[in-house]
Design an enzyme around this catalytic site. Structure first.
Site, PDB file in Angstrom:
ATOM      1  N   SER A 117       1.578   1.973   7.029  1.00  0.00           N
ATOM      2  CA  SER A 117       0.156   1.687   7.237  1.00  0.00           C
ATOM      3  C   SER A 117      -0.655   2.948   7.439  1.00  0.00           C
ATOM      4  O   SER A 117      -1.877   2.925   7.336  1.00  0.00           O
ATOM      5  CB  SER A 117      -0.024   0.847   8.505  1.00  0.00           C
ATOM      6  OG  SER A 117       0.552  -0.398   8.373  1.00  0.00           O
ATOM      7  N   HIS A 138       1.093   0.448  -0.335  1.00  0.00           N
ATOM      8  CA  HIS A 138       0.659  -0.222   0.889  1.00  0.00           C
ATOM      9  C   HIS A 138       0.099  -1.607   0.570  1.00  0.00           C
ATOM     10  O   HIS A 138      -1.033  -1.739   0.100  1.00  0.00           O
ATOM     11  CB  HIS A 138      -0.386   0.668   1.585  1.00  0.00           C
ATOM     12  CG  HIS A 138      -0.833   0.165   2.910  1.00  0.00           C
ATOM     13  ND1 HIS A 138      -2.041   0.488   3.463  1.00  0.00           N
ATOM     14  CD2 HIS A 138      -0.227  -0.659   3.815  1.00  0.00           C
ATOM     15  CE1 HIS A 138      -2.165  -0.090   4.635  1.00  0.00           C
ATOM     16  NE2 HIS A 138      -1.074  -0.796   4.868  1.00  0.00           N
ATOM     17  N   GLU A 150      -2.846  -0.502  -1.810  1.00  0.00           N
ATOM     18  CA  GLU A 150      -3.382   0.859  -1.684  1.00  0.00           C
ATOM     19  C   GLU A 150      -2.232   1.797  -2.082  1.00  0.00           C
ATOM     20  O   GLU A 150      -1.155   1.753  -1.471  1.00  0.00           O
ATOM     21  CB  GLU A 150      -3.763   1.065  -0.206  1.00  0.00           C
ATOM     22  CG  GLU A 150      -4.712   2.174   0.082  1.00  0.00           C
ATOM     23  CD  GLU A 150      -5.081   2.207   1.574  1.00  0.00           C
ATOM     24  OE1 GLU A 150      -4.294   1.814   2.443  1.00  0.00           O
ATOM     25  OE2 GLU A 150      -6.197   2.682   1.864  1.00  0.00           O
TER      26      GLU A 150
HETATM   27  N1  CAA Z   1       1.929 -15.905   4.398  1.00  0.00           N
HETATM   28  C1  CAA Z   1       1.755 -16.409   3.161  1.00  0.00           C
HETATM   29  N2  CAA Z   1       0.707 -17.214   2.839  1.00  0.00           N
HETATM   30  C2  CAA Z   1      -0.186 -17.497   3.813  1.00  0.00           C
HETATM   31  C3  CAA Z   1      -0.063 -17.001   5.116  1.00  0.00           C
HETATM   32  C4  CAA Z   1       1.061 -16.172   5.406  1.00  0.00           C
HETATM   33  N3  CAA Z   1       1.244 -15.629   6.617  1.00  0.00           N
HETATM   34  N4  CAA Z   1      -1.097 -17.460   5.850  1.00  0.00           N
HETATM   35  C5  CAA Z   1      -1.845 -18.211   5.032  1.00  0.00           C
HETATM   36  N5  CAA Z   1      -1.308 -18.230   3.802  1.00  0.00           N
HETATM   37  C6  CAA Z   1      -1.826 -18.910   2.634  1.00  0.00           C
HETATM   38  C7  CAA Z   1      -1.731 -20.391   2.871  1.00  0.00           C
HETATM   39  O1  CAA Z   1      -0.526 -20.897   2.316  1.00  0.00           O
HETATM   40  C8  CAA Z   1      -2.976 -20.957   2.185  1.00  0.00           C
HETATM   41  O2  CAA Z   1      -2.737 -21.369   0.869  1.00  0.00           O
HETATM   42  P1  CAA Z   1      -2.504 -22.947   0.599  1.00  0.00           P
HETATM   43  O3  CAA Z   1      -3.438 -23.701   1.480  1.00  0.00           O
HETATM   44  O4  CAA Z   1      -2.761 -23.074  -0.853  1.00  0.00           O
HETATM   45  O5  CAA Z   1      -1.083 -23.162   0.984  1.00  0.00           O
HETATM   46  C9  CAA Z   1      -3.954 -19.799   2.088  1.00  0.00           C
HETATM   47  O6  CAA Z   1      -3.229 -18.620   2.478  1.00  0.00           O
HETATM   48  C10 CAA Z   1      -5.111 -20.011   3.044  1.00  0.00           C
HETATM   49  O7  CAA Z   1      -4.549 -20.259   4.325  1.00  0.00           O
HETATM   50  P2  CAA Z   1      -5.201 -21.209   5.402  1.00  0.00           P
HETATM   51  O8  CAA Z   1      -6.058 -22.238   4.735  1.00  0.00           O
HETATM   52  O9  CAA Z   1      -4.117 -21.701   6.304  1.00  0.00           O
HETATM   53  O10 CAA Z   1      -6.043 -20.239   6.304  1.00  0.00           O
HETATM   54  P3  CAA Z   1      -7.269 -19.291   5.932  1.00  0.00           P
HETATM   55  O11 CAA Z   1      -8.149 -19.873   4.879  1.00  0.00           O
HETATM   56  O12 CAA Z   1      -7.852 -18.912   7.229  1.00  0.00           O
HETATM   57  O13 CAA Z   1      -6.587 -17.998   5.291  1.00  0.00           O
HETATM   58  C11 CAA Z   1      -5.790 -15.830   5.646  1.00  0.00           C
HETATM   59  C12 CAA Z   1      -5.591 -17.305   5.940  1.00  0.00           C
HETATM   60  C13 CAA Z   1      -5.654 -15.566   4.157  1.00  0.00           C
HETATM   61  C14 CAA Z   1      -4.686 -15.093   6.392  1.00  0.00           C
HETATM   62  C15 CAA Z   1      -7.225 -15.400   6.127  1.00  0.00           C
HETATM   63  O14 CAA Z   1      -7.400 -15.795   7.473  1.00  0.00           O
HETATM   64  C16 CAA Z   1      -7.468 -13.929   6.019  1.00  0.00           C
HETATM   65  O15 CAA Z   1      -7.791 -13.417   4.966  1.00  0.00           O
HETATM   66  N6  CAA Z   1      -7.342 -13.202   7.158  1.00  0.00           N
HETATM   67  C17 CAA Z   1      -7.530 -11.757   7.190  1.00  0.00           C
HETATM   68  C18 CAA Z   1      -6.319 -11.078   6.628  1.00  0.00           C
HETATM   69  C19 CAA Z   1      -6.463  -9.589   6.616  1.00  0.00           C
HETATM   70  O16 CAA Z   1      -7.452  -8.998   6.990  1.00  0.00           O
HETATM   71  N7  CAA Z   1      -5.374  -8.922   6.197  1.00  0.00           N
HETATM   72  C20 CAA Z   1      -5.285  -7.513   6.208  1.00  0.00           C
HETATM   73  C21 CAA Z   1      -4.609  -7.096   7.482  1.00  0.00           C
HETATM   74  S1  CAA Z   1      -4.518  -5.342   7.638  1.00  0.00           S
HETATM   75  C22 CAA Z   1      -3.221  -4.897   6.685  1.00  0.00           C
HETATM   76  O17 CAA Z   1      -2.523  -5.696   6.131  1.00  0.00           O
HETATM   77  C23 CAA Z   1      -2.963  -3.449   6.575  1.00  0.00           C
HETATM   78  C24 CAA Z   1      -2.203  -2.808   7.657  1.00  0.00           C
HETATM   79  O18 CAA Z   1      -1.589  -1.789   7.367  1.00  0.00           O
HETATM   80  C25 CAA Z   1      -2.189  -3.289   9.059  1.00  0.00           C
HETATM   81  P1  NAD Z   2       8.091  -6.127  11.563  1.00  0.00           P
HETATM   82  O1  NAD Z   2       8.319  -5.677  12.962  1.00  0.00           O
HETATM   83  O2  NAD Z   2       7.656  -7.536  11.310  1.00  0.00           O
HETATM   84  O3  NAD Z   2       9.414  -5.881  10.668  1.00  0.00           O
HETATM   85  C1  NAD Z   2      10.120  -4.668  10.633  1.00  0.00           C
HETATM   86  C2  NAD Z   2      11.552  -4.998  10.189  1.00  0.00           C
HETATM   87  O4  NAD Z   2      12.236  -3.779   9.901  1.00  0.00           O
HETATM   88  C3  NAD Z   2      12.369  -5.726  11.276  1.00  0.00           C
HETATM   89  O5  NAD Z   2      12.919  -6.912  10.721  1.00  0.00           O
HETATM   90  C4  NAD Z   2      13.474  -4.722  11.633  1.00  0.00           C
HETATM   91  O6  NAD Z   2      14.723  -5.354  11.941  1.00  0.00           O
HETATM   92  C5  NAD Z   2      13.575  -3.922  10.345  1.00  0.00           C
HETATM   93  N1  NAD Z   2      14.156  -2.591  10.501  1.00  0.00           N
HETATM   94  C6  NAD Z   2      13.928  -1.686  11.483  1.00  0.00           C
HETATM   95  N2  NAD Z   2      14.615  -0.559  11.243  1.00  0.00           N
HETATM   96  C7  NAD Z   2      15.311  -0.756  10.080  1.00  0.00           C
HETATM   97  C8  NAD Z   2      16.202   0.043   9.306  1.00  0.00           C
HETATM   98  N3  NAD Z   2      16.532   1.270   9.692  1.00  0.00           N
HETATM   99  N4  NAD Z   2      16.724  -0.483   8.164  1.00  0.00           N
HETATM  100  C9  NAD Z   2      16.392  -1.739   7.771  1.00  0.00           C
HETATM  101  N5  NAD Z   2      15.553  -2.548   8.478  1.00  0.00           N
HETATM  102  C10 NAD Z   2      15.017  -2.050   9.603  1.00  0.00           C
HETATM  103  O7  NAD Z   2       7.036  -5.104  10.946  1.00  0.00           O
HETATM  104  P2  NAD Z   2       5.980  -5.341   9.767  1.00  0.00           P
HETATM  105  O8  NAD Z   2       4.709  -5.854  10.346  1.00  0.00           O
HETATM  106  O9  NAD Z   2       6.635  -6.070   8.639  1.00  0.00           O
HETATM  107  O10 NAD Z   2       5.686  -3.827   9.339  1.00  0.00           O
HETATM  108  C11 NAD Z   2       6.587  -3.090   8.534  1.00  0.00           C
HETATM  109  C12 NAD Z   2       5.865  -1.893   7.938  1.00  0.00           C
HETATM  110  O11 NAD Z   2       4.751  -2.348   7.157  1.00  0.00           O
HETATM  111  C13 NAD Z   2       5.305  -0.893   8.949  1.00  0.00           C
HETATM  112  O12 NAD Z   2       5.375   0.398   8.429  1.00  0.00           O
HETATM  113  C14 NAD Z   2       3.850  -1.348   9.069  1.00  0.00           C
HETATM  114  O13 NAD Z   2       2.988  -0.332   9.504  1.00  0.00           O
HETATM  115  C15 NAD Z   2       3.566  -1.733   7.626  1.00  0.00           C
HETATM  116  N6  NAD Z   2       2.459  -2.683   7.438  1.00  0.00           N
HETATM  117  C16 NAD Z   2       2.269  -3.685   8.345  1.00  0.00           C
HETATM  118  C17 NAD Z   2       1.227  -4.584   8.130  1.00  0.00           C
HETATM  119  C18 NAD Z   2       0.994  -5.723   9.080  1.00  0.00           C
HETATM  120  O14 NAD Z   2      -0.067  -6.361   9.001  1.00  0.00           O
HETATM  121  N7  NAD Z   2       1.922  -6.046   9.983  1.00  0.00           N
HETATM  122  C19 NAD Z   2       0.416  -4.467   6.996  1.00  0.00           C
HETATM  123  C20 NAD Z   2       0.668  -3.440   6.074  1.00  0.00           C
HETATM  124  C21 NAD Z   2       1.696  -2.540   6.319  1.00  0.00           C
END
Ligand code: CAA
Ligand code: NAD
Length: 281
Positions: A117, A138, A150
């Site tokens: 991330s 990403h 990304e």
């Molecule tokens: N896994 C797979 N599919 C999922 C899911 C999950 N965890 N959660 C929801 N879905 C699917 C559902 O199956 C649903 O499709 P169907 O109804 O056809 O089955 C569809 O998405 C819509 O879901 P819901 O109607 O239950 O709920 P919603 O309309 O609120 O949508 C959401 C759910 C898509 C997660 C929406 O809330 C959303 O876009 N949230 C923001 C997500 C976001 O910002 N993501 C980026 C996070 S940051 C990141 O990823 C980067 C990082 O490095 C941290």
């Molecule tokens: P998570 O905690 O759900 O899963 C991590 C998994 O990695 C666990 O099942 C753990 O057992 C496994 N693991 C740890 N060390 C390991 C190793 N040496 N070999 C094999 N498996 C190992 O974490 P996550 O949310 O899936 O995040 C994973 C990566 O994706 C991180 O780098 C995170 O920053 C990135 N990421 C997370 C998100 C998010 O929304 N959570 C979105 C984009 C990217």
């Protein structure tokens, strides 16, 4: 590229393995933790069943997708893979160790990608002897739903590697965006300070969890409020990302909120642990 390994079967790794398998690639889903691997595989099956029930997928496609997935607990399985996508915990030491091992096991032509991330791709690449074949891929959470990938170029990533990953992203029916290696890239440089600010807003007693989320959902049309989104991402991951931004830019505006640290120390990691800003189950 035909054979893929996804390392880490958590919420991201399982989703990444699912989208590769749905596009017909042979995928090893690898995790060090057998119960995490089992949970990841079950989660994929549950989501595919839901897609069939909703009429978005044929039963035969579900069977074919599951047939493309092989659970793995040994990195040695990477010896036949053309692409490895690492999605383990957001920690440089752990990732560097995985990449060093992969460099010894994976074929010379294989591309080694990280779903990090925020961590520097250039530093991850330096754990290998093939930095030109290391890249950031990403995906966004939830992977099967979110369209963006990304793609991050490390300092030494070659144009061939970039092009192969961009082409692969199109094959997965996702949209690539090219970014340079900088803390948090584009996505988390913008998203995570907003989440951190929402946590400060709670910490300073400005409003309740629900009200902060309602402001952003109804006022800004965000699909989830920032605190709900933090729980969804994982509070440990949010903290790691803020620490990378803070250290990487050396600017106090990125200091992680003490409340975020406190929750992570308490094991309140959000949805995956059953408790974060909200309670689950
Ligand atoms: N896994 C797979 N599919 C999922 C899911 C999950 N965890 N959660 C929801 N879905 C699917 C559902 O199956 C649903 O499709 P169907 O109804 O056809 O089955 C569809 O998405 C819509 O879901 P819901 O109607 O239950 O709920 P919603 O309309 O609120 O949508 C959401 C759910 C898509 C997660 C929406 O809330 C959303 O876009 N949230 C923001 C997500 C976001 O910002 N993501 C980026 C996070 S940051 C990141 O990823 C980067 C990082 O490095 C941290
Ligand atoms: P998570 O905690 O759900 O899963 C991590 C998994 O990695 C666990 O099942 C753990 O057992 C496994 N693991 C740890 N060390 C390991 C190793 N040496 N070999 C094999 N498996 C190992 O974490 P996550 O949310 O899936 O995040 C994973 C990566 O994706 C991180 O780098 C995170 O920053 C990135 N990421 C997370 C998100 C998010 O929304 N959570 C979105 C984009 C990217």
């Amino acid at each position: 590229m035909k054979k893929i390994m996804v390392i880490g079967a958590g919420q991201m790794g399982a989703g990444i393995a699912q989208v590769f398998a749905q596009s017909g690639f042979d995928v090893f889903l690898n995790d060090v933790n057998e119960s995490a691997l089992d949970k990841g595989m079950k989660n994929i099956e549950r989501l595919l069943t839901r897609a069939v029930d909703k009429g978005r997928m044929k039963d035969v496609e579900k069977t074919e997708t599951l047939g493309c997935l092989t659970p793995s607990t040994t990195l040695q399985d990477a010896e036949t893979c053309d692409l490895v996508v690492e999605a383990v915990v957001e920690n440089m030491d752990v990732k560097a160790k995985v990449f060093k091992q992969l460099d010894e096991i994976a074929p010379k032509h294989a591309i080694l990608a990280s779903n990090t991330s925020s961590l520097p791709i250039t530093e991850i690449a330096s754990a290998t002897s093939r930095p030109e074949q290391v890249i950031g891929m990403h995906f966004m959470n939830p992977v099967p739903v979110m369209k963006l990938v990304e793609i991050i170029r490390g300092l030494q990533t070659s144009n061939e590697t970039y092009q192969a990953i961009e082409d692969m992203t199109h094959q997965l029916n996702k949209t690539p965006v090219e970014v340079n290696d900088f803390p948090g890239f584009v996505s988390n440089r913008i998203l995570m300070p907003m989440i951190n600010e929402a946590i400060y807003t709670l910490y300073e007693g400005v409003a309740t969890v629900e009200d902060i989320d309602t402001v952003m959902k109804l006022g800004m049309n965000h699909p989830m409020g920032p605190l709900q989104l933090a729980d969804f991402i994982g509070l440990d991951t949010c903290l790691y990302i803020m620490e990378v931004l803070h250290e990487g830019f050396g600017d106090s505006k990125y200091r992680p909120c003490p409340l975020l640290r406190k929750y992570v120390k308490a094991g309140w990691l959000g949805k995956k642990s059953g408790r974060g800003f909200y309670q689950y189950e």
